[in-house]
Design an enzyme around this catalytic site. Sequence first.
Site, PDB file in Angstrom:
ATOM      1  CB  CYS A 102     -40.545 -18.091  44.529  1.00 28.86           C
ATOM      2  SG  CYS A 102     -38.780 -18.396  44.696  1.00 28.86           S
ATOM      3  CB  CYS A 110     -35.385 -15.957  45.577  1.00 25.21           C
ATOM      4  SG  CYS A 110     -35.385 -17.205  44.287  1.00 25.21           S
ATOM      5  CB  SER A 111     -38.892 -12.952  44.109  1.00 23.64           C
ATOM      6  OG  SER A 111     -37.661 -12.598  43.506  1.00 23.64           O
ATOM      7  CB  CYS A 112     -38.749 -18.206  40.942  1.00 22.70           C
ATOM      8  SG  CYS A 112     -37.029 -18.485  41.385  1.00 22.70           S
TER       9      CYS A 112
END
Lengths: 208, 223
Positions: free
Chosen positions: A108, A111-113
Site C-alpha cells: 500500500c 498508507c498501510s492497507c
Amino acid sequence: MENNNNNNAHRLFPEDPVSRVKALRSILEDKGLINQESLDLILDTYQNKIGPINGAKLIAKAWIDKTFKKNLLEKTDKVLAKLKLSGRQGEHVTVVENNAKTHNLVVCTLCSCYPWPLLGLPPAWYKSDAYRSRAVREPRKVLEEFNLKIPRSKNVRVWDSTSEMRYIVLPQQPEQSIGLSESDLVSWVTRDSMIGTGLAKPPEKFND
Amino acid sequence: MTRIHDMGGRLGEGKIPRENENVNFKSEWEKEVFSLTIALGFSGLWNLDASRFARESLEPVDYLRFSYFEKWLAALINLLYENGVIDDLEEKHNEQFEKKFRKLEPENVVGVLEKGGPTIREKKKRKRFEVGETVRIKNFHGNEKISGGHTRLPNYVKGRIGKIIDYHGVHVFPDTNAHFLGENPEPLYSVEFGSQELWGKNSSHPEDTVVVDIWDKYIFDDL
C-alpha cells in the site's frame, strides 16, 4: 473550495508520546467518551483473536480442495463472509494466485492497507517508507532483501492497495508437501507467503 | 501537487527495516493509540477517508519524523480538535459534537469489528470502461473539488496508460467522502501498468507490472 483542516493542533499536546497519550486519555475520560472495556476488547481482538493463521487455513484448504479454491478465487467475498472472515479492513478481498509464470506482491504505497481479518495487523516493514516507496518501482530488489530471487522467466505483479479492496496472495504449494493433510499444510503457509515477500515452506520441525 | 504520504516509486529509500518483525505493538502507548483510534473511529464524527486524510495532512516534517503510531496519535488529536471535542488544553466545552457522538460500548465491539465498513454500493452508475480496455489516467493536480484535498490516486500513475484487468462494482469515492461531500459512488477497476510505462527503460524487468485500483473519475475519456 479550499481544504481548511488544522494539521497542527497536535502541537498543543506534549511532544513525547507517552505523555501525549496520557493527556489525550484524561480529556476523553473526563468527557466520558471512552469505555476501557471496549478498548480492551479491541486490543484483545487484534492481539489474540486474529492473525496470519486465518489466512493460512484458507490457503491450505485451497491447496487440497479444488472446488473451494475456485470459489475462493471467484466468489471471494461470499466465501469469506460465510467463514466470518470479512470484518474491518477485509470487507472486500481479491485473492491473487502465484503460478509458474507470475509472482504476486502486495503493498500500500499511500498508507498501510492490509487484510486484517486474514493476516492480522501488518508487520513494521510493511508500513515502512522504504517498502512503500520501493515495492512498486523495484520489486525484484525488494524481494532479494527477503532472500527471494524471482527467475527472469517469471514476471512480478505488484498490487497497490489504493481502494478498500484488500489483496492476499495464494502461494504455490511446495512439491514436498503434496499429499499432506489440510491441518498439516497450515504450518507451511507463512505470513510473508501471503503478502508475496516469501514462499510457502516447510515448518521448522519438518526437516528434523 | 502531491503530499508526503504518496510514496510509490520515490527515490532514495534504503533497505527495508526488518526489526520487530512479529510484534504488533512495541509499547503500551502504541496499544492505547490503536484502540483509541479504532474506538473513536466508530464515534460517527468522521469516516475512514477523513481519518486517512488527517494522517496524510500532517506537515511533512512531522510525517517523516513520527513513528507509525505517532502519526495515528497526532492525526487523532487533530480530528478531535476539528470536531470540537477538544478546544484547547484548557478543555473549554463544546456541546456541538455531543449530539453526533456515539460512544462505543463493550457489547457492540465484536459486532462493529465483524461488520466493518463495506464501501460497495448498490447504486447503478454505469461503468464507462470494460475489462480488457486500455485507458489513460488523468494527470490532474490532486483532488478535483478541494484544493489540497484527499485523493487515492497515486502520483506515479498520473498520465500513464494501463489496461483494465478487473471490475469491482461501484464504490464510495474517497475524494468527496473524506470531506463530507457525499459518498458519490463510482465504478472501481483494477488497472495494470507495465513497469516501463511507469519507470522507463531501466525498470527491473520489462514483463513486470503494477496493478492499481482506480475509480472511474480518475480516467480520461479518451487515450
